[in-house]
Write an enzyme that holds these catalytic residues in place. Structure first.
Site, short mmCIF file in Angstrom:
data_model
loop_
_atom_site.label_atom_id
_atom_site.label_comp_id
_atom_site.label_asym_id
_atom_site.label_seq_id
_atom_site.Cartn_x
_atom_site.Cartn_y
_atom_site.Cartn_z
N ASP A 12 51.79 28.82 42.79
CA ASP A 12 52.69 29.58 43.66
C ASP A 12 53.91 28.73 43.92
O ASP A 12 53.77 27.56 44.33
CB ASP A 12 52.02 29.89 45.00
CG ASP A 12 50.92 30.94 44.88
OD1 ASP A 12 50.46 31.21 43.76
OD2 ASP A 12 50.51 31.48 45.93
N ASP A 131 46.68 43.69 48.20
CA ASP A 131 46.57 42.58 49.14
C ASP A 131 46.22 43.18 50.49
O ASP A 131 47.02 43.94 51.05
CB ASP A 131 47.90 41.82 49.22
CG ASP A 131 48.36 41.33 47.84
OD1 ASP A 131 47.49 40.96 47.03
OD2 ASP A 131 49.58 41.32 47.58
O1 LIG Z 1 50.02 34.51 46.70
C1 LIG Z 1 50.36 34.32 47.86
O2 LIG Z 1 49.94 33.34 48.52
C2 LIG Z 1 51.28 35.29 48.53
C3 LIG Z 1 51.59 35.11 49.85
C4 LIG Z 1 52.44 35.97 50.50
C5 LIG Z 1 52.97 37.02 49.80
C6 LIG Z 1 52.68 37.23 48.48
C7 LIG Z 1 51.82 36.37 47.82
N1 LIG Z 1 51.48 36.50 46.50
C8 LIG Z 1 51.65 37.53 45.59
O3 LIG Z 1 52.97 38.06 45.52
C9 LIG Z 1 52.87 39.30 44.90
C10 LIG Z 1 53.56 40.37 45.66
O4 LIG Z 1 54.93 40.28 45.49
P1 LIG Z 1 55.78 41.62 45.70
O5 LIG Z 1 55.27 42.21 46.95
O6 LIG Z 1 55.49 42.45 44.50
O7 LIG Z 1 57.16 41.12 45.81
C11 LIG Z 1 51.41 39.67 44.86
O8 LIG Z 1 50.89 39.39 43.57
C12 LIG Z 1 50.79 38.74 45.87
O9 LIG Z 1 49.44 38.56 45.59
#
Ligand SMILES: O=C(O)c1ccccc1N[C@@H]1O[C@H](COP(=O)(O)O)[C@@H](O)[C@H]1O
Length: 241
Positions: A12, A131
């Site tokens: 990440d 999520d």
């Molecule tokens: O992975 C993380 O720790 C995380 C924390 C906070 C927000 C998102 C996170 N991860 C991943 O990001 C994508 C979502 O991104 P978007 O909403 O499409 O812009 C998703 O895969 C989360 O698991």
């Protein structure tokens, strides 16, 4: 479908660094150095996949697009790319990195027509990240509620979504073990493969997730446990082999 659990070590990226968050909270970062070094280390250890997240793009605090592209291009293994992929331009940029698939979060909650369109266009190159806190979906860096897990899952199934990445937000980055009941419940609600995310702390956790392969769990994302050396990736790959 293979009966071996796939492992996806996670990188990440926030502000150019490989980080781990606690429950996805912005500001809870622990830094683990250069993303490329981490990704290459997982590749050398035998990973077949990398789960690569642009956290700034997910939070709306900028992006690490050039870095994410460099990491994806430098690896020989398959990359699952996520964070901030929400429209045609960001999807095109993500797919142009050569990643194997992208993972959409917020877009699946806020722009369902666009997500249906890209699922139809790109098939299994598109996964959706579910999520959740309880059964409430979270978007925009996990700060905004985005509807009911099972209603959105039914809609995405009907649209042909190929795969789901299911994260229990309250377990993510906590080393408190995966939410096995959530994984069972999601597998019971869909016939699509599920990638488990959040909470893995030990080889026993991975073996517990692996018992759900017959129910539809295909893989598990491993983050903090690897960075904090609870086990090595080699040990994890051996355990699920
Ligand atoms: O992975 C993380 O720790 C995380 C924390 C906070 C927000 C998102 C996170 N991860 C991943 O990001 C994508 C979502 O991104 P978007 O909403 O499409 O812009 C998703 O895969 C989360 O698991």
């Amino acid at each position: 479908m293979s009966n071996r659990l796939e492992l996806l070590p996670a990188v990440d990226v926030r502000d150019g660094q490989a980080v781990r968050l606690v429950k996805g909270a912005s500001g809870s970062e622990t830094s683990f150095g250069e993303p490329l070094a981490a990704a290459l280390a997982w590749q050398s250890a035998g990973a077949e996949w990398l789960h690569l997240v642009d956290l700034d793009a997910a939070f709306g605090t900028g992006d690490n697009r050039a870095l994410v592209r460099e990491v994806t291009e430098r690896l020989d293994i398959k990359v699952e790319l996520s964070g901030g992929i929400r429209d045609d331009a960001t999807l095109a940029a993500a797919l142009a990195t050569g990643c194997r698939r992208v993972n959409l979060g917020t877009a699946a909650l806020e722009t369902p027509e666009w997500v249906a369109k890209v699922i139809a266009e790109h098939g299994d190159k598109i996964a959706v990240g579910l999520d959740v806190v309880g059964t409430t979906l979270k978007g925009r860096g996990w700060t905004k509620d985005g509807g009911d897990l099972y209603e959105v899952l039914a809609r995405l199934d009907a649209e042909g979504c190929a795969r789901y990445v299911v994260t229990d937000v309250n377990r993510d980055g906590t080393l408190t073990g995966p939410n096995l009941q959530l994984l069972r419940d999601v597998c019971a609600a869909t016939d699509r493969p599920v990638v488990a995310s959040g909470g893995v702390s030990s080889l026993a956790d991975l073996l517990a997730i692996a018992t759900l392969v017959p129910e539809g769990v295909e893989g598990a994302i491993v983050g903090k446990a690897l960075y904090e050396q609870k086990f090595t990736l080699e040990e994890a790959l051996e355990a699920v082999s």
